[in-house]
Scaffold this active site. Structure first.
Site, PDB file in Angstrom:
ATOM      1  N   ASP A 167       0.843  -1.201   0.000  1.00 26.54           N
ATOM      2  CA  ASP A 167       0.000   0.000   0.000  1.00 26.54           C
ATOM      3  C   ASP A 167       0.876   1.249   0.000  1.00 26.54           C
ATOM      4  O   ASP A 167       1.991   1.242   0.538  1.00 26.54           O
ATOM      5  CB  ASP A 167      -0.888   0.030   1.248  1.00 26.54           C
ATOM      6  CG  ASP A 167      -1.891  -1.109   1.278  1.00 26.54           C
ATOM      7  OD1 ASP A 167      -2.303  -1.580   0.200  1.00 26.54           O
ATOM      8  OD2 ASP A 167      -2.263  -1.533   2.389  1.00 26.54           O
ATOM      9  N   ASP A 214      -0.824  -2.223  -4.212  1.00 28.54           N
ATOM     10  CA  ASP A 214      -2.150  -2.630  -3.750  1.00 28.54           C
ATOM     11  C   ASP A 214      -2.996  -1.365  -3.612  1.00 28.54           C
ATOM     12  O   ASP A 214      -3.292  -0.717  -4.590  1.00 28.54           O
ATOM     13  CB  ASP A 214      -2.028  -3.416  -2.451  1.00 28.54           C
ATOM     14  CG  ASP A 214      -3.296  -4.199  -2.120  1.00 28.54           C
ATOM     15  OD1 ASP A 214      -4.281  -4.059  -2.854  1.00 28.54           O
ATOM     16  OD2 ASP A 214      -3.290  -4.941  -1.132  1.00 28.54           O
ATOM     17  N   ASP A 240      -5.603   2.845   2.222  1.00 33.79           N
ATOM     18  CA  ASP A 240      -6.501   1.866   2.841  1.00 33.79           C
ATOM     19  C   ASP A 240      -6.659   2.180   4.323  1.00 33.79           C
ATOM     20  O   ASP A 240      -5.667   2.472   5.014  1.00 33.79           O
ATOM     21  CB  ASP A 240      -5.961   0.445   2.698  1.00 33.79           C
ATOM     22  CG  ASP A 240      -6.115  -0.102   1.287  1.00 33.79           C
ATOM     23  OD1 ASP A 240      -6.666   0.616   0.425  1.00 33.79           O
ATOM     24  OD2 ASP A 240      -5.677  -1.239   1.027  1.00 33.79           O
ATOM     25  N   ARG A 286     -12.864   1.333  -6.056  1.00 34.39           N
ATOM     26  CA  ARG A 286     -12.517   1.674  -4.671  1.00 34.39           C
ATOM     27  C   ARG A 286     -12.353   3.180  -4.515  1.00 34.39           C
ATOM     28  O   ARG A 286     -11.296   3.675  -4.105  1.00 34.39           O
ATOM     29  CB  ARG A 286     -11.259   0.935  -4.217  1.00 34.39           C
ATOM     30  CG  ARG A 286     -11.394  -0.578  -4.336  1.00 34.39           C
ATOM     31  CD  ARG A 286     -10.222  -1.309  -3.724  1.00 34.39           C
ATOM     32  NE  ARG A 286     -10.362  -2.753  -3.906  1.00 34.39           N
ATOM     33  CZ  ARG A 286      -9.544  -3.662  -3.408  1.00 34.39           C
ATOM     34  NH1 ARG A 286      -8.501  -3.292  -2.694  1.00 34.39           N
ATOM     35  NH2 ARG A 286      -9.742  -4.953  -3.626  1.00 34.39           N
TER      36      ARG A 286
END
Length: 548
Positions: A359, A382, A386, A439
């Protein structure tokens, strides 16, 4: 197949009426030209989360979509020269995929990606071999020419991110964000993309194709765990590092024993310009203002940020490449309530994030009062940002995200209710979600999640996905050419959402798919919405680095 979108029976618009191959072509053309203005585009993406490989044409080997942490495309035979191809006839293309070799038939065998694939015997390739090399190849008439190579440690069972850029006659190969090979060759000017498994078993995931090259990343000069000297105590020159400012939204709320987010306020201000200095500084105890000078290459990995830190980029070209920041304690499923030592009070502003090995920014384990503001994030491995595992009271504002598929996740998993229920309170405002397919964010359990005054541009899968009993308030946003702007039935268990006062415009705009009631953000903080008609101009002028 996820060609920058999720297949669903209720899918609207032109893309719903086209087959997978033609859809990719329409997206490739439509996303690069709107109203006479050229835009960089994600031409193609497939993360195999839909559980199938529709759109991929296979030759040799044994291919299937299987679970490997997430859904992946796996080729299991070590006795075949196996290939899979997809996409359309593109000229300039940057092909990226996560690749995990499982077993090589012998040390000369290889796995990798192909660009400008005109047929299964004519293409360019970037491969990893069992002997420990990365090779940039031209395959013509079935004959293989190695154009460039470099020694790379290759371990079966390890994920690698391979990227092959083909623009004009220039070919460049990257492994985990580091340039490993370059060559000039004009044999093939266009073609499809491919996945290669020459007498080797391998898993592939997160395949993306862009029509612009990614930033060139300098090779890391440090080891995987660099030394940790004390960072310089010399203050930066006046005016070059803005450590002031305060958030709006959930990061400003008085909760969990903390009133607002102040970062390193009250602590010293230092400047760092090396990986060792940066990693040492963000891991120190106590309040600290860290001014990051220049784009710093860090070794692959996630680096822990401790409480009471402000991490501020200097100017418009400072940040990190090669790794990411972790804000939070180590994962522990047994902890189901905020612990006393949870990481808190962290500010990250005005930073570039590129080529993260995992991330770019991860917030976990009940971390709270986090403000992520005015950053520019692209081309990670990724997620770009997040937030998960019970973290809360977070504001994500004025960021520009682009050239990446999995943008922002809120809530780790459908089964993470013990840590997430009643938490994950996050405000997303004035962000520019620039051609990030999915997302934007994808939400589980959080309530209320407040998503307001953001500019969405050509998100080819979904804008806001509110699911798994989440409660989202989506208001005052500007959705341009977003086929499915808001959904509470995107995938998995449904959530609840309220969509109001948004603008939906551009090519084949969809309508919001929302139902249920949601707790109002105004129960936690006061806010004033910008006119949604002005949001596009406001956000494109103000989001990203160099704006504070």
């Amino acid at each position: 197949m996820s060609i920058s979108m999720r297949a669903a029976p209720r899918r609207r618009g032109l893309a719903a009426m086209l087959g997978a191959g033609l859809t990719a072509l329409v997206l490739a053309l439509g996303s690069t030209w709107f109203g006479g203005t050229a835009y960089a585009a994600t031409l193609f993406s497939d993360d195999f989360q839909d559980g199938d490989s529709a759109g991929w044409s296979k030759s040799g080997g044994s291919w299937s979509v299987v679970s490997d942490g997430s859904q992946v495309y796996r080729q299991t035979s070590t006795g075949a020269d196996a290939k899979a191809q997809a996409g359309s006839t593109w000229t300039g293309q940057s092909v990226s995929a996560r690749v995990k070799p499982i077993a090589f038939g012998n040390a000369t065998r290889s796995v990798g990606v192909a660009a400008r694939l005109q047929s299964l015997s004519n293409y360019y390739a970037l491969v990893l071999t069992g002997s420990g090399t990365a090779q940039l190849r031209r395959v013509s008439g079935g004959g293989v020419t190695t154009l460039a190579s470099a020694a790379v440690a290759v371990s079966p069972g390890t994920w690698y991110t391979l990227r092959l850029d083909a623009f004009g006659s220039a070919l460049t190969g990257y492994v985990n964000g580091t340039q490993v090979a370059t060559a000039t060759d004009g044999t093939f000017s266009s073609g499809k993309i491919g996945l290669l498994a020459s007498y080797a078993s391998v898993s592939f995931d997160d395949v993306t194709v862009s029509d612009t090259a990614g930033p060139v990343t300098p090779s890391p000069s440090g080891s995987a765990q660099p030394p940790s000297p004390s960072p310089s105590s010399s203050p930066p020159p006046p005016g070059t590092c803005n450590t002031g400012g305060s958030p709006t939204g959930f990061a400003a709320v008085n909760a969990w024993g903390r009133n607002g987010t102040t970062g390193g306020a009250g602590g010293p201000t230092i400047e760092v310009d090396t990986a060792a200095e940066l990693i040492a500084a963000i891991g120190q105890t106590g309040p600290l203002n860290i001014c990051v000078q220049g784009l710093i290459t860090v070794p692959a990995g996630m680096y822990n940020v401790t409480s009471h830190k402000s991490i501020i980029g200097v100017g418009s070209g400072s940040g990190i490449t090669g790794g990411g920041f972790n804000i939070g304690l180590a994962i522990d499923d047994a902890i189901t309530a905020p612990p006393a030592n949870a990481v808190q009070n962290v500010i990250i502003r005005n930073m570039l994030f590129r080529n993260a090995s995992d991330d770019s920014i991860n917030v976990q384990m009940f971390s709270h009062h986090i403000w992520l503001d005015h950053n520019d994030l692209a081309q990670g491995y990724d997620g770009l940002i997040d937030v998960k595992r019970g973290s809360s009271y977070v504001t994500i504002s004025w960021n520009h995200t682009h050239h990446h598929a999995k943008n922002m996740l809120l809530g780790r998993d459908d089964a993470d209710d013990a840590q997430d229920t009643g938490r994950l309170k996050v405000s997303y405002h004035h962000n520019w979600f620039d051609q990030t397919p999915q997302r934007n964010p994808r939400v589980r359990y959080g309530e209320p999640v407040h998503i307001y005054n953001n500019y969405y541009f050509h998100n080819t899968d979904v804008g806001v996905a509110c699911q798994t009993d989440a409660g989202c308030v989506v208001e005052g946003n500007y959705f341009e050419s977003v086929e499915e702007p808001v959904s509470n039935s995107y995938a998995g268990p449904g959530g609840r959402c309220v969509a109001r006062n948004n603008i939906y415009t551009g090519n084949e705009p969809g309508a919001p798919d929302c139902s249920g009631t949601v707790e109002e953000p105004s129960a936690y903080y006061a806010y004033v919405l910008d006119n949604p008609g002005d949001v596009k101009a406001i956000v494109t002028a103000g989001a990203g680095v160099g704006k504070i």
